[in-house]
Design an enzyme around this catalytic site. Structure first.
Site, PDB file in Angstrom:
ATOM      1  N   GLU A  89      22.941  48.568  33.222  1.00 54.09           N
ATOM      2  CA  GLU A  89      22.139  47.913  34.252  1.00 54.09           C
ATOM      3  C   GLU A  89      20.837  48.664  34.494  1.00 54.09           C
ATOM      4  OE1 GLU A  89      25.731  45.865  36.748  1.00 54.09           O
ATOM      5  OE2 GLU A  89      24.860  47.684  37.567  1.00 54.09           O
ATOM      6  N   CYS A 102      14.236  51.480  37.653  1.00 50.53           N
ATOM      7  CA  CYS A 102      15.353  52.420  37.770  1.00 50.53           C
ATOM      8  C   CYS A 102      16.216  52.296  36.517  1.00 50.53           C
ATOM      9  CB  CYS A 102      16.144  52.091  39.025  1.00 50.53           C
ATOM     10  SG  CYS A 102      17.553  53.172  39.281  1.00 50.53           S
ATOM     11  N   CYS A 109      29.828  58.178  34.314  1.00 51.39           N
ATOM     12  CA  CYS A 109      29.330  59.505  34.691  1.00 51.39           C
ATOM     13  C   CYS A 109      30.544  60.374  34.960  1.00 51.39           C
ATOM     14  CB  CYS A 109      28.485  59.404  35.964  1.00 51.39           C
ATOM     15  SG  CYS A 109      27.835  60.996  36.533  1.00 51.39           S
ATOM     16  N   CYS A 113      31.205  62.327  41.879  1.00 49.01           N
ATOM     17  CA  CYS A 113      30.918  62.256  43.307  1.00 49.01           C
ATOM     18  C   CYS A 113      31.822  61.192  43.945  1.00 49.01           C
ATOM     19  CB  CYS A 113      29.446  61.929  43.537  1.00 49.01           C
ATOM     20  SG  CYS A 113      28.361  63.090  42.699  1.00 49.01           S
ATOM     21  N   CYS A 116      30.482  57.469  44.849  1.00 51.25           N
ATOM     22  CA  CYS A 116      29.649  56.744  43.888  1.00 51.25           C
ATOM     23  C   CYS A 116      30.492  55.869  42.973  1.00 51.25           C
ATOM     24  CB  CYS A 116      28.856  57.762  43.072  1.00 51.25           C
ATOM     25  SG  CYS A 116      27.946  57.025  41.714  1.00 51.25           S
ATOM     26  N   GLY A 162      24.662  57.221  35.616  1.00 52.66           N
ATOM     27  CA  GLY A 162      24.767  58.447  34.846  1.00 52.66           C
ATOM     28  C   GLY A 162      23.975  59.622  35.380  1.00 52.66           C
ATOM     29  N   GLU A 163      24.288  60.784  34.838  1.00 51.60           N
ATOM     30  CA  GLU A 163      23.596  62.022  35.206  1.00 51.60           C
ATOM     31  C   GLU A 163      22.593  62.332  34.088  1.00 51.60           C
ATOM     32  OE1 GLU A 163      23.208  64.295  37.653  1.00 51.60           O
ATOM     33  OE2 GLU A 163      22.004  65.383  36.194  1.00 51.60           O
ATOM     34  N   SER A 194      16.487  62.211  38.575  1.00 51.42           N
ATOM     35  CA  SER A 194      17.366  62.469  39.719  1.00 51.42           C
ATOM     36  C   SER A 194      18.647  63.106  39.212  1.00 51.42           C
ATOM     37  CB  SER A 194      17.668  61.155  40.432  1.00 51.42           C
ATOM     38  OG  SER A 194      18.628  61.365  41.441  1.00 51.42           O
ATOM     39  N   SER A 219      20.121  65.294  44.345  1.00 48.17           N
ATOM     40  CA  SER A 219      21.025  64.628  45.279  1.00 48.17           C
ATOM     41  C   SER A 219      21.755  65.687  46.079  1.00 48.17           C
ATOM     42  CB  SER A 219      22.012  63.756  44.504  1.00 48.17           C
ATOM     43  OG  SER A 219      21.284  62.765  43.806  1.00 48.17           O
ATOM     44  N   LEU A 220      21.154  66.098  47.187  1.00 50.49           N
ATOM     45  CA  LEU A 220      21.717  67.191  47.984  1.00 50.49           C
ATOM     46  C   LEU A 220      22.892  66.673  48.815  1.00 50.49           C
ATOM     47  CD1 LEU A 220      21.120  70.224  48.413  1.00 50.49           C
ATOM     48  CD2 LEU A 220      19.914  69.571  50.505  1.00 50.49           C
ATOM     49  N   ASN A 221      22.645  65.634  49.583  1.00 51.80           N
ATOM     50  CA  ASN A 221      23.711  64.873  50.261  1.00 51.80           C
ATOM     51  C   ASN A 221      24.512  65.617  51.311  1.00 51.80           C
ATOM     52  OD1 ASN A 221      22.974  62.712  48.672  1.00 51.80           O
ATOM     53  ND2 ASN A 221      24.593  62.987  47.187  1.00 51.80           N
ATOM     54  N   ASN A 297      25.280  52.594  50.553  1.00 50.93           N
ATOM     55  CA  ASN A 297      25.557  51.217  50.131  1.00 50.93           C
ATOM     56  C   ASN A 297      27.037  51.099  49.831  1.00 50.93           C
ATOM     57  OD1 ASN A 297      22.771  50.346  50.071  1.00 50.93           O
ATOM     58  ND2 ASN A 297      22.555  51.671  48.292  1.00 50.93           N
ATOM     59  N   CYS A 340      21.492  51.823  44.803  1.00 51.63           N
ATOM     60  CA  CYS A 340      22.018  53.138  44.433  1.00 51.63           C
ATOM     61  C   CYS A 340      23.525  53.170  44.592  1.00 51.63           C
ATOM     62  CB  CYS A 340      21.478  54.220  45.350  1.00 51.63           C
ATOM     63  SG  CYS A 340      19.729  54.218  45.502  1.00 51.63           S
TER      64      CYS A 340
HETATM   65  N1  SAH Z   1      23.335  61.041  38.743  1.00 48.20           N
HETATM   66  C1  SAH Z   1      22.071  61.177  39.332  1.00 48.20           C
HETATM   67  C2  SAH Z   1      21.256  59.899  39.316  1.00 48.20           C
HETATM   68  C3  SAH Z   1      21.986  58.623  39.604  1.00 48.20           C
HETATM   69  S1  SAH Z   1      22.660  58.435  41.220  1.00 48.20           S
HETATM   70  C4  SAH Z   1      22.195  61.711  40.736  1.00 48.20           C
HETATM   71  O1  SAH Z   1      23.308  61.795  41.258  1.00 48.20           O
HETATM   72  O2  SAH Z   1      21.178  62.075  41.307  1.00 48.20           O
HETATM   73  C5  SAH Z   1      21.187  58.082  42.142  1.00 48.20           C
HETATM   74  C6  SAH Z   1      21.302  58.344  43.648  1.00 48.20           C
HETATM   75  O3  SAH Z   1      22.171  57.382  44.256  1.00 48.20           O
HETATM   76  C7  SAH Z   1      21.860  59.702  43.997  1.00 48.20           C
HETATM   77  O4  SAH Z   1      21.009  60.322  44.939  1.00 48.20           O
HETATM   78  C8  SAH Z   1      23.194  59.389  44.636  1.00 48.20           C
HETATM   79  O5  SAH Z   1      23.523  60.370  45.585  1.00 48.20           O
HETATM   80  C9  SAH Z   1      22.938  58.027  45.225  1.00 48.20           C
HETATM   81  N2  SAH Z   1      24.132  57.233  45.489  1.00 48.20           N
HETATM   82  C10 SAH Z   1      25.278  57.213  44.784  1.00 48.20           C
HETATM   83  N3  SAH Z   1      26.139  56.321  45.329  1.00 48.20           N
HETATM   84  C11 SAH Z   1      25.508  55.767  46.389  1.00 48.20           C
HETATM   85  C12 SAH Z   1      25.850  54.760  47.332  1.00 48.20           C
HETATM   86  N4  SAH Z   1      27.022  54.146  47.270  1.00 48.20           N
HETATM   87  N5  SAH Z   1      24.945  54.424  48.268  1.00 48.20           N
HETATM   88  C13 SAH Z   1      23.735  55.030  48.303  1.00 48.20           C
HETATM   89  N6  SAH Z   1      23.353  55.952  47.434  1.00 48.20           N
HETATM   90  C14 SAH Z   1      24.224  56.335  46.493  1.00 48.20           C
HETATM   91 FE1  SF4 Z   2      27.149  60.648  38.696  1.00 45.46          FE
HETATM   92 FE2  SF4 Z   2      24.986  60.543  40.308  1.00 45.46          FE
HETATM   93 FE3  SF4 Z   2      27.138  59.002  40.769  1.00 45.46          FE
HETATM   94 FE4  SF4 Z   2      27.283  61.610  41.199  1.00 45.46          FE
HETATM   95  S1  SF4 Z   2      25.950  60.165  42.291  1.00 45.46           S
HETATM   96  S2  SF4 Z   2      28.835  60.364  40.146  1.00 45.46           S
HETATM   97  S3  SF4 Z   2      26.030  62.382  39.551  1.00 45.46           S
HETATM   98  S4  SF4 Z   2      25.797  58.893  39.009  1.00 45.46           S
END
Ligand code: SAH
Ligand code: SF4
Length: 354
Positions: A89, A102, A109, A113, A116, A162-163, A194, A219-221, A297, A340
């Site tokens: 996608e 994007c 991946c 996390c 995700c 993906g990462e 990212s 992605s500090l989170n 989301n 995202c």
């Molecule tokens: N793997 C990389 C890039 C893809 S994820 C990374 O983790 O940075 C892209 C972004 O989407 C990241 O910042 C992640 O924290 C965020 N993300 C993942 N799941 C999400 C969700 N359900 N709602 C909002 N953001 C999310």
């Molecule tokens: Fe992979 Fe990014 Fe999702 Fe974490 S947030 S599982 S690194 S795609």
């Protein structure tokens, strides 16, 4: 059939010479592909007739198949299928005066996390250089006749499935093709990688002469080890403090900032105290960072929720009151399930043993 879109100009010239074509033919084809987004040799009018016919039989310009396109008011989700039957996608996002694309870098991946959807299936495989470039190629083919500035993608974020840094070599080569001024010519300031922040991969990026010039988003989170470890288990082996140290010392190009992405998840990392802890951390270095708050989301397969709007604004206010740049990404693409974290690896043709 030789795939051409995953070649640098140098490689395309070598391919031309190997096939007894003149070197300048490679330059012409390169421009047809990456300046005019042409994928039909019959329309490459400055090539000889024989060459056009030869190309039709011996070269191909796509490696993905375009399956579907779902349009929402401010985003378009494209669905592609790989040769081995997986779905990829790509989301085209409409900003005020430009498009941002994007792009996905892996199928699934394995970072894991908890919040995700992409993580659910683990890693199936890396995308190839051709599969990364083809996402842009198909989208460009689709938009190239729109009036300026909507005829060209301006920004690319590697934030799809993906990462990106876990697919380092393919990502690097794709970036080299994207920034080549003789071809696609997207400025490195308009590319953003990212990453979830795996330390050795970040160090590799910092030391790489191509990738260190591209923007970095992390992605500090979470504001501390404990919360980050809960939602991002990689923090156990990539400790929060070490990540923070690396970011504070990251070799940033002039005038650039690192984006700190922070997905706001209800009752997990969205409290005022968390905002204060984050602000305290950033404040001494606020010139090198900006924060991008991403309201969660929801996904049907995960238990997490989005905080109420007041809480999102209250969180932002704490950062702003500390003179930290903090924006909220009201995710586009939610209505097409392309926001995202909603992208998920799927196989159109299920494997027999699944
Ligand atoms: N793997 C990389 C890039 C893809 S994820 C990374 O983790 O940075 C892209 C972004 O989407 C990241 O910042 C992640 O924290 C965020 N993300 C993942 N799941 C999400 C969700 N359900 N709602 C909002 N953001 C999310
Ligand atoms: Fe992979 Fe990014 Fe999702 Fe974490 S947030 S599982 S690194 S795609």
């Amino acid at each position: 059939m030789e795939l051409l879109i995953d070649k640098t100009l140098k490689e395309l010239r070598e391919w031309a010479i190997k096939n007894n074509l003149e070197r300048f033919r490679a330059d012409q084809i390169y421009q047809w592909m990456f300046k005019k987004w042409e994928d039909d040799p019959a329309k490459m009018t400055n090539l000889s007739k024989e060459l056009r016919t030869w190309l039709k039989e011996n070269a191909k310009f796509h490696t993905l198949e375009k399956i579907d396109k779902v349009e929402a008011p401010d985003s378009v989700k494209y669905l592609f299928k790989t040769d081995d039957g997986y779905l990829v996608e790509t989301v085209l996002i409409k900003e005020k005066d430009h498009w941002t694309l994007c792009v996905s870098t892996q199928i699934g991946c394995n970072v894991g996390c908890k919040f995700c959807a992409t993580a659910k299936d683990g890693l199936i495989r890396n995308l190839t250089v051709g599969e990364i470039i083809d996402q842009l190629f198909w989208v460009q083919k689709d938009i190239k006749d729109l009036p300026k500035p909507w005829n060209k993608v301006r920004n690319i974020v590697f934030m799809g499935m993906g990462e990106p840094l876990a697919n380092f070599n393919n990502l690097k080569k794709a970036v080299e093709i994207l920034i080549d001024q003789k071809g696609i010519d997207i400025s490195k300031r308009r590319l953003t990688i990212s990453s979830s922040g795996i330390l050795y991969q970040l160090r590799k990026m910092a030391n790489d002469e191509v990738l260190r010039n591209v923007n970095l988003a992390i992605s500090l989170n979470a504001p501390n080890q404990k919360i980050r470890e809960e939602i991002m288990p990689i923090t156990k082996t990539n400790p929060f403090n070490e990540l923070w140290n690396l970011l504070v010392n990251y070799p940033l190009p002039e005038g650039r900032k690192i984006t700190l992405e922070y997905v706001l998840i209800k009752d997990i990392n969205d409290q005022i105290d968390h905002a204060k802890e984050l602000a305290k951390l950033i404040k001494p270095h606020r010139k090198r960072f900006k924060v991008n708050l991403i309201p969660y989301n929801p996904s049907p397969i995960l238990p997490y929720e989005r905080p109420p709007q007041e809480r999102i604004y209250a969180f932002q206010k704490v950062l702003l009151d500390n003179a930290i740049i903090a924006t909220i990404r009201w995710s586009k693409g939610q209505d097409v399930f392309g926001a995202c974290g909603q992208l998920r690896a799927k196989r159109e043709i299920p494997l027999l043993n699944n």
